[in-house]
Design a protein around this motif. Structure first.
Motif, PDB file in Angstrom:
ATOM      1  N   THR A  73       0.853  -1.198   0.000  1.00 49.36           N
ATOM      2  CA  THR A  73       0.000   0.000   0.000  1.00 49.36           C
ATOM      3  C   THR A  73       0.883   1.242   0.000  1.00 49.36           C
ATOM      4  N   GLU A  74       1.908   1.223   0.849  1.00 46.63           N
ATOM      5  CA  GLU A  74       2.818   2.373   0.877  1.00 46.63           C
ATOM      6  C   GLU A  74       3.609   2.478  -0.427  1.00 46.63           C
ATOM      7  N   ASN A  77       1.423   4.100  -2.976  1.00 44.48           N
ATOM      8  CA  ASN A  77       1.275   5.533  -2.680  1.00 44.48           C
ATOM      9  C   ASN A  77       2.522   6.304  -3.087  1.00 44.48           C
ATOM     10  N   ARG A  81       1.898   9.022  -5.980  1.00 42.75           N
ATOM     11  CA  ARG A  81       2.042  10.412  -5.489  1.00 42.75           C
ATOM     12  C   ARG A  81       3.441  10.932  -5.817  1.00 42.75           C
ATOM     13  N   ALA A 102      -5.680   0.166  -3.012  1.00 44.45           N
ATOM     14  CA  ALA A 102      -4.453   0.959  -2.810  1.00 44.45           C
ATOM     15  C   ALA A 102      -4.199   1.828  -4.045  1.00 44.45           C
ATOM     16  N   THR A 106      -5.824   5.879  -4.227  1.00 42.16           N
ATOM     17  CA  THR A 106      -4.740   6.863  -4.409  1.00 42.16           C
ATOM     18  C   THR A 106      -4.996   7.679  -5.682  1.00 42.16           C
ATOM     19  N   GLN A 226       7.703  10.556   0.148  1.00 50.43           N
ATOM     20  CA  GLN A 226       6.424  10.798   0.830  1.00 50.43           C
ATOM     21  C   GLN A 226       6.580  10.745   2.347  1.00 50.43           C
TER      22      GLN A 226
END
Ligand SMILES: Cc1ncc(COP(=O)(O)O)c(C=O)c1O
Length: 387
Positions: A73-74, A77, A81, A102, A106, A226
């Motif tokens: 998930t991270e 992201n 992003r 996810a 996002t 991030q």
């Protein structure tokens, strides 16, 4: 007695060989990989770099292209992003309807920041048409995000074809490989993948550790960090590295063996045939030929999946993605392949793993068939379906 575990796409048990490899890094080898001024720190750094090499090798990447994160998930992201923020204020992203939340959530967040998002449809087996990717490209398209294999219905996408289209058009290509990493062949160079997310807890490793592959040249993928604070991972993701988790991830991938797919495929056919021999109205969702060997997703027309699962006390399975089970909305994946709400609410995912045995599958078939028969007997709706 523990239930028969058929929820391996939600998470896998940690392989004892992985646990064994991790333990020293929770006790005597506790150094911080950033403390290079003493031997404990240097040993930790060496260990991290060893795992990084193993994980890079798995997808034919360079070690410096692997960024450790807390999970996929991270990673996703950071990819979406990070790329968008590096590129410009606004632009266009292409993704597809059966992605994990996810990716979809996002993209949604990016849309709120002014980005345009195209969500491509899939066919009734869950496949994305490569022509639709090409047709959706615009001058301001920055990123295409398409998963390798689906977590609910197991459909495998033609990743190399999408990669070719993206590279030809100078657009970055992100692949969520959570369900395929360590299970299917992945070569980021041959498949023209620029960014790839994977996680340890789907391959018998620990939870809480994932990776993002970001291509280092031709093209070099630039990301805006991030999580800031210390500039770890070459200023792409700050935070003290969890050495024991990284060791577990690396060890888990060394144990993965493509020949496991043959055994899983055998058990998969056994379960599908065993249920359909007695309940021929069961409908297998997803693709028959481009499917993960560990996934089975059945709809049982006229029956409520939640009720069935509660009655199947000896089996641990799920109504779809574990991450959206708190949600009473029907699965977005099943809706995307054309299932009506009622049919989607009658669907159960059984996902197999390394530790399942033939004996367990035999017992699972008996229990599933028994529960289906008894619920059908007591269901006026089902009786109507059969007149
Ligand atoms: C396809 C897919 N993408 C992303 C994720 C999220 O991974 P993690 O649990 O490591 O954040 C999962 C896990 O459920 C998944 O199956």
């Amino acid at each position: 007695m523990n239930p028969i575990y058929l929820d391996n796409q939600a998470t896998t048990p940690v392989d004892p060989r992985v646990t064994k490899a991790m333990i020293p890094y929770l006790s005597e080898q506790f150094g911080n990989a950033a403390s290079i001024h003493h031997s404990l720190g240097r040993k930790a750094k060496e260990t991290v770099e060893h795992s990084r090499k193993i994980l890079a090798n798995e997808i034919n990447a360079r070690p410096k292209e692997i960024i450790f994160t807390s999970g996929a998930t991270e990673s996703i992201n950071l990819a979406i992003r990070g790329v968008c923020e590096k590129n410009m204020d606004k632009g266009h992203i292409i993704t597809q309807a059966t992605e994990h939340k996810a990716v979809l959530d996002t993209c949604d967040a990016m849309e709120k920041k002014g980005w345009d998002i195209t969500i491509l449809p899939v066919d009734d087996r869950g496949k994305v048409d490569p022509h639709s990717v090409k047709d959706a490209m615009r001058d301001d398209t920055v990123l295409v995000a398409i998963m390798h294999a689906n977590n609910e219905i197991g459909t495998i996408q033609p990743i190399a074809e999408f990669g070719k289209i993206c590279r030809k058009n100078g657009v970055l290509f992100l692949v969520d490989a959570c369900q395929s990493f360590g299970k299917l062949d992945i070569d980021v160079n041959l498949m023209h993948i620029d960014l790839l997310a994977a996680t340890a807890h789907k391959i018998y490793g620990p939870k809480g550790i994932g990776l993002l592959y970001a291509k280092s040249k031709d093209p070099k993928v630039e990301l805006v960090e991030q999580i800031t604070g210390g500039g770890h991972e070459h200023r792409r993701r700050s935070g003290t590295l969890p050495v024991h988790q990284i060791v577990g991830f690396g060890r888990a991938v060394t144990i993965c063996d493509p020949s496991e797919n043959e055994e899983l495929s055998f058990l998969q056919n056994m379960l599908i045939n065993g249920v359909m021999a007695v309940h021929s109205d069961a409908h297998l969702n997803g693709s028959t030929d481009h499917r993960l060997a560990n996934n089975i997703n059945f709809s049982f027309p006229g029956l409520d999946a939640e009720t069935l699962i509660i009655k199947m006390k000896g089996i641990a399975c799920s109504t779809g993605s574990a991450c959206s089970t708190a949600n009473l909305e029907p699965s977005h994946v099943l809706k995307a392949i054309g299932l009506k709400n009622e049919m989607a609410h009658s669907s159960i995912r059984f996902s197999l793993g390394r530790f399942n045995t033939k004996e367990e599958i035999r017992r699972a078939i008996n229990e599933i068939n028994h529960v289906l028969s008894s619920v059908k007997e007591n269901s006026p709706r089902q009786q109507l379906l059969h007149v």
